[in-house]
Design an enzyme around this catalytic site. Structure first.
Site, PDB file in Angstrom:
ATOM      1  N   HIS A   1       0.832  -1.218   0.000  1.00 12.32           N
ATOM      2  CA  HIS A   1       0.000   0.000   0.000  1.00 12.32           C
ATOM      3  C   HIS A   1       0.862   1.261   0.000  1.00 12.32           C
ATOM      4  O   HIS A   1       0.438   2.301   0.499  1.00 12.32           O
ATOM      5  CB  HIS A   1      -0.940   0.037   1.210  1.00 12.32           C
ATOM      6  CG  HIS A   1      -1.666  -1.248   1.433  1.00 12.32           C
ATOM      7  ND1 HIS A   1      -2.848  -1.570   0.803  1.00 12.32           N
ATOM      8  CD2 HIS A   1      -1.344  -2.331   2.195  1.00 12.32           C
ATOM      9  CE1 HIS A   1      -3.230  -2.776   1.191  1.00 12.32           C
ATOM     10  NE2 HIS A   1      -2.342  -3.267   2.026  1.00 12.32           N
TER      11      HIS A   1
ATOM     12  N   SER B   1      15.548  21.344 -15.678  1.00 17.12           N
ATOM     13  CA  SER B   1      14.377  22.142 -16.026  1.00 17.12           C
ATOM     14  C   SER B   1      14.845  23.416 -16.695  1.00 17.12           C
ATOM     15  O   SER B   1      15.879  23.987 -16.315  1.00 17.12           O
ATOM     16  CB  SER B   1      13.594  22.480 -14.754  1.00 17.12           C
ATOM     17  OG  SER B   1      12.807  23.633 -14.965  1.00 17.12           O
TER      18      SER B   1
ATOM     19  N   LYS C   1      16.412  21.736 -10.460  1.00 12.15           N
ATOM     20  CA  LYS C   1      15.725  20.477 -10.766  1.00 12.15           C
ATOM     21  C   LYS C   1      16.631  19.461 -11.458  1.00 12.15           C
ATOM     22  O   LYS C   1      17.473  19.796 -12.276  1.00 12.15           O
ATOM     23  CB  LYS C   1      14.512  20.730 -11.680  1.00 12.15           C
ATOM     24  CG  LYS C   1      13.349  21.431 -11.016  1.00 12.15           C
ATOM     25  CD  LYS C   1      12.613  20.580  -9.969  1.00 12.15           C
ATOM     26  CE  LYS C   1      11.910  19.367 -10.525  1.00 12.15           C
ATOM     27  NZ  LYS C   1      10.599  19.673 -11.094  1.00 12.15           N
TER      28      LYS C   1
ATOM     29  N   GLU D   1      10.140   8.120 -16.425  1.00 15.60           N
ATOM     30  CA  GLU D   1       8.785   8.485 -16.866  1.00 15.60           C
ATOM     31  C   GLU D   1       8.537   8.031 -18.298  1.00 15.60           C
ATOM     32  O   GLU D   1       7.426   7.610 -18.657  1.00 15.60           O
ATOM     33  CB  GLU D   1       8.587  10.002 -16.738  1.00 15.60           C
ATOM     34  CG  GLU D   1       8.562  10.430 -15.275  1.00 15.60           C
ATOM     35  CD  GLU D   1       8.803  11.919 -15.069  1.00 15.60           C
ATOM     36  OE1 GLU D   1       8.855  12.667 -16.066  1.00 15.60           O
ATOM     37  OE2 GLU D   1       8.947  12.321 -13.907  1.00 15.60           O
TER      38      GLU D   1
END
Ligand code: ARG
Length: 495
Positions: free
Chosen positions: A177, A298, A304, A311
């Site tokens: 979970h 970024s 970043k 992804e």
């Protein structure tokens, strides 16, 4: 009507193989041709189409339909055509050919005419249809491709096994979970994916094995009217056997459904791996890092460092699942036997295989560059009262029924939370309130992450020794990659 001896350009419908049925005027609407012509896509089958044609010529000669001399001239010209096709940088769309099968036959006829063999090229298609031809080409291509996809899958497994061997004993938080549940080792996590990918590789092999039947000799749908020895033909092309039913052989595309389905499953597994890692690399978890080569920055926020590779891996799963749905939907409503809808199969198959190759290579690259923050992972494994099950087990060992032990351990967790300590930070007096028979000092020593890992030594468990053993078993099973094997055989390479 086009005569038998007309040049391809002179027949109706722009030289189509089927133009005889049509008038010479008009010709196909360019809009129709734009949708119907498949050469830019099925060009990738050209070598298989030529190999199938050579085998067909041999089969025609064995059946006495063409003479040995004719078969030799046809096979020789087809061999030269294979070289010509290999030298072309782009699909020869200016040939006007509708598809790859048309191109091969058209070019063959031209070449043989130039060599003084008259219209011999036009004998190639005797007793054959593009329907059994394309089904054959597709299976040849698919089987070879499946083998290469298995290799790439095994490379990802090898990368994971190397990490598992390095981290067989590295404590890491295990989750259910997405809540900390019990400590595992990072190696155990790696090997979970090795198992999944092992089954995926098995599915790819199965798909190739079931595609190992030769449709050639099934004709358009009803079988060929010539006395073709289909066993010899299948054998010639390296198939295990000829397909048994002509209607089935030319009209099903389940090899594509199955292979792309296996790839969708594989992609779903890699997507889960990426999702796990996306959590682990986030600053909220801070357990793992990807190397710079697969991260991006970024354009706006200078601080970043984004895990784009992960992804993209997760994103490709959506593409592959979509392709699987595309092909199974294409087939589902089709009446037997061939329907032109089936032409969509190749765009699906090629894209699924191309995307999967990239996906697998990127996954290997990402896994190779992972580094685990050992102290942070240990702290996370220690946090979250992950040894509560072990405390319950200690109570069971002194005779407390498990259900009660579970409650007592939960009360110890509440106590520890109140005191702001880990379970092994509780004192002996408190432990004795749970059960007077508990060896409190001993138990406190055994509530460590290391002890919890050590205990899970049954087959399939996370004990470091088990993880190391499972990693060894897998690397023996897989052996070195093709690339490593080639390198070690180079002069001066490691043997
Ligand atoms: N390009 C076609 C395909 O991929 C080849 C088969 C054509 N057959 C036909 N009956 N029109 O399906």
């Amino acid at each position: 009507m086009a005569s038998n001896h007309a040049q391809p350009e002179a027949v109706g419908q722009g030289g189509a193989l089927w133009s005889g049925r049509f008038g010479a005027d008009g010709g196909a609407d360019p809009l129709f041709r734009a949708v119907n012509d498949s050469l830019p896509i099925d060009w990738r089958l050209v070598q298989d189409d030529i190999a199938g044609s050579v085998a067909w010529v041999r089969a025609l000669a064995r059946a006495g339909v063409v003479t040995r001399d004719e078969a030799d001239a046809l096979a020789l010209a087809l061999g030269d055509l294979a070289d010509e096709a290999a030298s072309l940088l782009h699909p020869p769309t200016d040939s006007g050919a509708e598809d790859v099968h048309t191109w091969v036959e058209q070019r063959l006829t031209e070449v043989l005419r130039d060599r003084g063999h008259g219209e011999l090229g036009k004998k190639l298609h005797t007793g054959r249809s593009r329907n059994d031809q394309v089904a054959t080409d597709l299976r040849l291509w698919l089987q070879r491709e499946a083998g290469e996809l298995v290799e790439l899958t095994e490379d990802v497994q090898r990368a994971l096994i190397a990490q598992a061997e390095a981290h067989a004993g590295t404590p890491f938080p295990g989750y259910t979970h997405l809540q900390r549940a019990q400590p595992v080792t990072f190696g155990h996590w790696c090997l979970a994916y090795v198992e999944m990918l092992g089954r995926d590789a098995g599915r790819l092999r199965d798909a190739a094995a079931r595609a190992d039947e030769c449709p050639l000799g099934c004709g358009a749908l009803a079988g060929t009217a010539y006395p073709i020895d289909r066993d010899a033909l299948a054998d010639d092309l390296g198939f295990a056997r000829p397909s048994a039913n002509s209607l089935d052989a030319i009209s099903d595309r389940d090899p594509v459904i199955e292979l792309v389905g296996a790839l969708a499953c594989l992609a779903a597994h890699l997507s889960r791996l990426a999702e796990d890692l996306l959590c682990y690399v986030s600053s909220e978890f801070g357990l793992v890092e990807c190397d710079d080569g697969v991260s991006s920055g970024s354009s706006l926020m200078p601080q970043k460092r984004n895990p784009d590779a992960l992804e993209l891996i997760r994103g490709k799963a959506g593409v592959l699942i979509g392709l699987h749905v595309t092909i199974i939907t294409t087939v589902k409503g089709l009446p037997l036997s061939y329907n032109k809808d089936l032409q969509e199969d190749k765009a699906v198959l090629f894209r699924a295989c191309d995307e999967s190759r990239l996906l697998l290579r990127l996954a290997s690259r990402v896994v190779n560059g992972l580094s685990v923050d050992g102290p942070a992972a240990l702290a996370a494994a220690e946090g979250g009262y992950a040894s509560a099950t072990d405390l319950a087990d200690e109570l069971v060992a002194v005779g407390v029924p498990f259900r009660e032990a579970h409650e007592l351990s939960a009360s110890a967790v509440r106590e520890a939370i109140d005191r702001g300590v880990a379970l092994d930070g509780l004192d002996e007096d408190f432990l004795r309130t749970l059960s007077p028979s508990l060896d409190a000092a001993g138990v406190l020593g055994r509530l460590t992450v290391a002890a919890g890992l050590e205990k899970r030594a049954a087959l399939g468990g996370t004990a470091p020794a088990r993880v190391a053993e499972a990693g060894r078993l897998w690397s023996d099973r897989l052996g070195p990659s093709d690339a490593d094997r080639d390198r070690s055989q180079e002069p001066g390479g490691a043997s």
